[in-house]
Design an enzyme around this catalytic site. Structure first.
Site, PDB file in Angstrom:
ATOM      1  N   GLU A 281       0.866  -1.110  -0.032  1.00  0.00           N
ATOM      2  CA  GLU A 281       0.079   0.038  -0.139  1.00  0.00           C
ATOM      3  C   GLU A 281       0.832   1.218  -0.081  1.00  0.00           C
ATOM      4  O   GLU A 281       0.732   2.014   0.796  1.00  0.00           O
ATOM      5  CB  GLU A 281      -0.848  -0.131   1.377  1.00  0.00           C
ATOM      6  N   PRO A 282       1.742   1.494  -0.959  1.00  0.00           N
ATOM      7  CA  PRO A 282       2.672   2.538  -1.183  1.00  0.00           C
ATOM      8  C   PRO A 282       1.737   3.946  -1.474  1.00  0.00           C
ATOM      9  O   PRO A 282       0.903   3.982  -2.007  1.00  0.00           O
ATOM     10  CB  PRO A 282       3.471   2.266  -2.112  1.00  0.00           C
ATOM     11  N   ARG A 284       3.498   7.311  -0.488  1.00  0.00           N
ATOM     12  CA  ARG A 284       4.472   8.229  -0.658  1.00  0.00           C
ATOM     13  C   ARG A 284       5.298   7.928  -1.902  1.00  0.00           C
ATOM     14  O   ARG A 284       5.957   8.860  -2.674  1.00  0.00           O
ATOM     15  CB  ARG A 284       5.541   8.389   0.586  1.00  0.00           C
ATOM     16  N   CYS A 350       0.504  33.180  11.031  1.00  0.00           N
ATOM     17  CA  CYS A 350       1.013  33.690  12.265  1.00  0.00           C
ATOM     18  C   CYS A 350       1.532  33.016  13.282  1.00  0.00           C
ATOM     19  O   CYS A 350       0.925  32.872  14.457  1.00  0.00           O
ATOM     20  CB  CYS A 350      -0.334  34.921  12.713  1.00  0.00           C
TER      21      CYS A 350
END
Ligand code: LLP
Length: 428
Positions: A281-282, A284, A350
């Site tokens: 289940e790649p 990246r 911020c």
């Protein structure tokens, strides 16, 4: 894995054949630019490496990395399945045209209505706990085919938050209770057909992965011996890392595939497990290096330190602020320039943690320049928010110089979408 940096005759960065500076001018910044061919190449390299060693091999792309519909269409065309973690991801995958049988739903702390949605959608359900199993049994049709996610007590990852195996992890059933939960599932009328583990994310060292494969196979063997379950698939999850710094070496995918499938096949014969599908289940690995985030420098500030201030923030791209992740930065007008000066690259949110780089040696940067943040394809847009009331950016898909807007830039009205002010508070 660092794609070779390509430039055109103006010396500008090229992404999928398109001039990054022109993209920024035309579509505005911040802008995610997705390189279609890079996704296809990554998928094919991985698929070829594993299926060459073991033909019954299937990828379930972990779409949490990037749920853009066009990205999912590309992967559907390539033959991938989907690892979905929520009803929203199931819905998106179905809308992208994936067959429900090609979607594996691995939820964690799942509500009953979410289980019902998964059943109604006809996707495969990968069960995370006894509680989930019992609640599923109340609503599931007789003989529903399920799998279990097991915690193999092995974990690894690029950051503590991304380690999902081991005693500290909230995921999966304990390895020692695995035979018992499979037995329980059979007694409840389910047909268990699969086993799954995912130990973590961003792994560049094959060793922990090998250990997880070995452990999961031993668990599968014990389950088979104790219950007679015949596994149709064994899923080792995702986690394959990519280099983020120029010094890191990419995984040697052929060697990785050969080691893992070798061990897998040995264990299949050791336990008499037949020839189940081997799944990964790649997320990246498939999309990580296929996108750049373009952001324009609007402020150079010589303060106690030097800052290049850009028009994206951690609302646009969270990884550096959340995990301290390194993302290489190029100046799109002059990507081959050598670093000359140390500075911080700061976003427009911020908060002081809103930095894309701290003390980074960078080439000369001027106000108006476009910076290209590399490896922004995985966990990038998908982790973006509207914090500080900033609409989310647009996404374009490029292929051989052709550009398509695959997600419109949000507008101010998106910030108010779905909000209602009670009548008594309306301004008279
Ligand atoms: N399968 C399961 C069950 C997962 O939970 C994950 C990722 C994957 C597969 C895909 O892992 P990959 O191949 O992409 O490493 N936001 C973090 C990463 C979180 C990963 C969560 N699970 C980051 O930006 O590094």
């Amino acid at each position: 894995m660092f794609p070779d940096i390509e430039v055109n005759d103006k010396g500008h960065l090229l992404i999928g054949g398109a001039d990054a500076v022109e993209l920024a001018d035309e579509y505005g910044t911040p802008l995610y630019v997705i390189d279609e061919m890079r996704i296809r190449e990554n998928y094919r390299r991985l698929h070829r490496a594993f299926s060459g060693e073991y033909s019954r091999f299937q990828v379930f792309y972990a779409c949490k990395a990037n749920t853009n519909l066009a990205v999912m269409r590309i992967l559907e065309e390539e033959g991938s399945g989907i690892d979905a973690v929520s009803p929203g991801e199931i819905y998106t995958a179905l809308m992208a045209g994936f067959d429900p049988d090609r979607i594996l739903y691995t939820g964690n702390n799942v509500r009953d209505d979410e289980l019902q949605f998964a059943i109604d959608s006809g996707v495969r359900i990968n069960v995370d706990s006894r509680s989930q199993l019992l609640r599923l049994s109340e609503i599931a049709p007789e003989g529903l085919r399920i799998s279990f996610r097991v915690n193999p007590l092995v974990g690894a990852g690029h950051h503590e938050h991304c380690i999902t195996g081991g005693e500290m992890s909230k995921f999966g059933v304990m390895e020692r209770e695995a035979p018992e939960v499979y037995r329980m599932a059979m007694d409840l009328g389910f047909e268990p057909v699969g086993i799954h583990a995912h130990i973590g994310s961003g792994i560049l060292d094959p060793e922990p992965f090998m250990l997880a494969v070995e452990t999961l196979m031993d668990i599968a063997g014990r389950v088979h011996e104790a219950t007679g379950v015949e596994f149709e698939f064994i899923d080792f999850g995702g986690g394959l890392g990519i280099p983020y710094t120029p010094e890191e070496e990419p995984l040697d995918i052929d060697e990785f595939a050969s080691k893992i499938t070798g061990l897998f096949k040995d264990k299949l014969s050791e336990y008499g497990l037949g020839r189940p599908m081997m799944c990964l289940e790649p997320g990246r690995y498939i999309v990580g290096d296929a996108s750049y985030l373009l952001t324009r420098v609007n402020t150079i500030k010589e303060s106690y330190r030097k800052f290049a201030g850009v028009d994206a923030g951690f609302n646009t791209f969270l990884r550096p602020a959340m995990y301290g992740s390194y993302h290489h930065i190029l100046v799109a007008e002059r990507p081959l320039d050598e670093p000359s000066e140390k500075m911080d690259v700061a976003g427009n949110v911020c908060e002081s943690g809103d930095l894309f780089a701290r003390d980074r040696q960078l080439p000369e940067i001027n106000e108006g320049d476009v910076l290209a943040i590399m490896n922004a394809g995985a966990y990038s847009f998908s982790m973006s928010s509207q914090y500080n009331s900033r609409p989310r950016p647009a996404e374009v898909l490029v292929r051989e110089g052709k550009v398509d807007v695959v997600r419109e830039r949000e507008t101010f009205s998106d910030l108010l979408r779905g909000q209602n002010v009670p009548a008594r508070l309306l301004k008279r």
